[in-house]
Design an enzyme around this catalytic site. Structure first.
Site, mmCIF file in Angstrom:
data_model
loop_
_atom_site.group_PDB
_atom_site.id
_atom_site.type_symbol
_atom_site.label_atom_id
_atom_site.label_comp_id
_atom_site.label_asym_id
_atom_site.label_seq_id
_atom_site.Cartn_x
_atom_site.Cartn_y
_atom_site.Cartn_z
ATOM 1 N N LYS A 46 0.593 -1.157 0.070
ATOM 2 C CA LYS A 46 0.208 0.169 0.466
ATOM 3 C C LYS A 46 0.918 0.906 -0.167
ATOM 4 O O LYS A 46 2.273 1.461 0.474
ATOM 5 C CB LYS A 46 -0.649 -0.093 1.149
ATOM 6 N N THR A 47 0.719 2.641 -0.329
ATOM 7 C CA THR A 47 1.238 3.970 -0.771
ATOM 8 C C THR A 47 2.730 3.354 -1.815
ATOM 9 O O THR A 47 3.119 4.094 -2.034
ATOM 10 C CB THR A 47 1.763 4.537 0.400
ATOM 11 N N LYS A 51 7.583 1.986 3.584
ATOM 12 C CA LYS A 51 7.510 2.617 4.352
ATOM 13 C C LYS A 51 6.248 2.985 4.825
ATOM 14 O O LYS A 51 5.842 3.496 6.099
ATOM 15 C CB LYS A 51 7.368 4.338 3.729
ATOM 16 N N ASN A 77 7.882 8.447 -0.470
ATOM 17 C CA ASN A 77 7.293 7.384 0.108
ATOM 18 C C ASN A 77 7.224 7.830 1.566
ATOM 19 O O ASN A 77 6.009 6.828 2.408
ATOM 20 C CB ASN A 77 8.227 6.397 -0.098
ATOM 21 N N GLN A 80 4.093 10.059 1.775
ATOM 22 C CA GLN A 80 3.042 9.367 1.666
ATOM 23 C C GLN A 80 1.910 8.261 2.289
ATOM 24 O O GLN A 80 1.053 8.085 2.961
ATOM 25 C CB GLN A 80 3.166 8.479 0.001
ATOM 26 N N TYR A 112 -4.465 10.822 -0.554
ATOM 27 C CA TYR A 112 -4.225 10.220 1.213
ATOM 28 C C TYR A 112 -5.097 11.260 2.019
ATOM 29 O O TYR A 112 -4.643 10.480 3.158
ATOM 30 C CB TYR A 112 -2.973 9.724 1.589
ATOM 31 N N GLU A 201 24.218 0.277 -1.481
ATOM 32 C CA GLU A 201 23.597 1.790 -1.687
ATOM 33 C C GLU A 201 24.160 1.944 -2.725
ATOM 34 O O GLU A 201 25.041 1.333 -3.505
ATOM 35 C CB GLU A 201 24.411 2.912 -0.452
ATOM 36 N N LYS A 270 7.662 -7.915 -15.378
ATOM 37 C CA LYS A 270 7.426 -7.110 -15.893
ATOM 38 C C LYS A 270 6.381 -6.224 -14.572
ATOM 39 O O LYS A 270 5.301 -5.805 -14.061
ATOM 40 C CB LYS A 270 5.658 -8.215 -16.283
ATOM 41 N N SER A 301 11.883 -2.396 -2.590
ATOM 42 C CA SER A 301 11.725 -1.703 -1.693
ATOM 43 C C SER A 301 9.861 -0.719 -2.188
ATOM 44 O O SER A 301 9.262 -0.153 -0.570
ATOM 45 C CB SER A 301 12.269 -0.685 -0.154
ATOM 46 N N ASN A 304 7.528 3.070 -6.428
ATOM 47 C CA ASN A 304 6.851 5.320 -6.896
ATOM 48 C C ASN A 304 7.645 6.202 -7.990
ATOM 49 O O ASN A 304 8.336 6.532 -7.229
ATOM 50 C CB ASN A 304 6.498 5.822 -5.519
#
Length: 316
Positions: A46-47, A51, A77, A80, A112, A201, A270, A301, A304
């Site tokens: 979700k979102t 996060k 993130n 949101q 949101y 990283e 995909k 992770s 978005n």
């Protein structure tokens, strides 16, 4: 420090808000990496990112302690996630974003249900303003990673991985401020300490990599990596000691390796994943993590990504 019990309690608390995201596999990916690879699909959360786990746990804890107003400082993130959770729990929220914030991300925060306030261009501008708004309204400021409830919430992803991938050997995690990694370590090293945990990283956002080698928090001056969710300048005061004590290894990936991984995910599996979400898999695909016979779980992770960014990456 955050305990395993804290992570387990967090999972109970947020279970009614989050998705238990699936594990994705690809025979082509296994051949490409010459090992079994299991993708924890937090980009389908979700979102659109992990996060929400930490945000849900922190907001619920704040409300249990009497908070009637929530703030955060983030155009990404975390913002949101906090906006969504606050809306679901019926508590007003303000998300303080930079004046040059991406319009699509700001639109998502507003969708949101949160109020958006523009302030400055850096976190040094946004964070004090978000804390001020919280203080003025009997509220609580929710930081993106350096908070025990946030760390415990992020650690719930590891509980799911250990249930979903039997006999996993290595878990690979992207590292920004370290909240996700700290949570994963608090769970894994108390449940299955033989499982190796590796942080990843971008080369140009290597603050945790440098800090681990120096043995103390070490800041970098700037970063321009495509993985915008990993653009921290130094690890957190709470997260770094956990990483320093428990992290098995830390590796770096190039911008080209991240882009190649994104293209593979889109073309072959995909799956639409943002650059930060693809960093951990980039380390595996470039041969920097895991052995030939290992079962490797990789956290994707977030998903978005700006649509204009996709076309630029595909042309690279």
């Amino acid at each position: 420090m955050v305990s395993l019990n804290d992570v387990k309690k967090a999972h109970e608390e947020i279970n009614d808000i989050i998705h238990k995201t699936p594990i994705l596999t690809s025979s082509l990916l296994n051949v490409r990496c010459d090992r079994e690879v299991y993708l924890k699909a937090e980009h389908l959360q979700k979102t659109g990112s992990f996060k929400i786990r930490g945000a849900a746990n922190a907001v619920k804890q704040a409300m249990a302690e009497g908070a009637c107003f929530i703030t955060a400082a983030s155009s990404g993130n975390h913002g949101q996630a906090v906006a969504y959770v606050a809306n679901q729990l019926g508590i007003p929220a303000v998300i303080v974003v930079p004046e040059d914030a991406n319009r699509a991300k700001v639109s998502a925060i507003k969708a949101y249900g949160a109020e958006v306030e523009y302030c400055g261009l850096t976190s040094a501008d946004r964070i004090p303003r978000a804390k001020q708004r919280a203080k003025e309204n009997n509220g609580v400021y929710i930081p993106p990673y350096d908070h025990p409830a946030v760390i415990a919430g992020q650690g719930t992803v590891a509980l799911e991985i250990l249930q979903q991938v039997m006999e996993v050997d290595v878990i690979v995690v992207p590292v920004g401020g370290g909240g996700l990694m700290a949570g994963v370590l608090c769970a894994v090293k108390n449940m299955k300490p033989t499982v190796r945990v590796v942080g990843v990283e971008p080369e140009s956002a290597n603050d945790t990599f440098l800090s681990l080698r120096q043995g103390e928090i070490t800041a970098i001056s700037e970063t321009s990596t495509i993985a915008d969710g990993l653009r921290t300048l130094q690890p957190g005061d709470l997260t770094f000691p956990i990483l320093k004590e428990h992290l098995d290894d830390s590796v770096l990936v190039t911008e080209a390796e991240i882009i190649e991984t994104l293209q593979f995910l889109m073309e072959r599996t995909k799956q639409l994943v943002e650059p930060s979400g693809a960093a951990a898999l980039a380390a595996v695909m470039s041969g920097k993590v895991g052995g030939k016979n290992d079962k490797v779980a990789v956290i994707l992770s977030g998903g978005n990504i700006d649509l204009h960014q996709i076309s630029n990456m595909l042309e690279s």
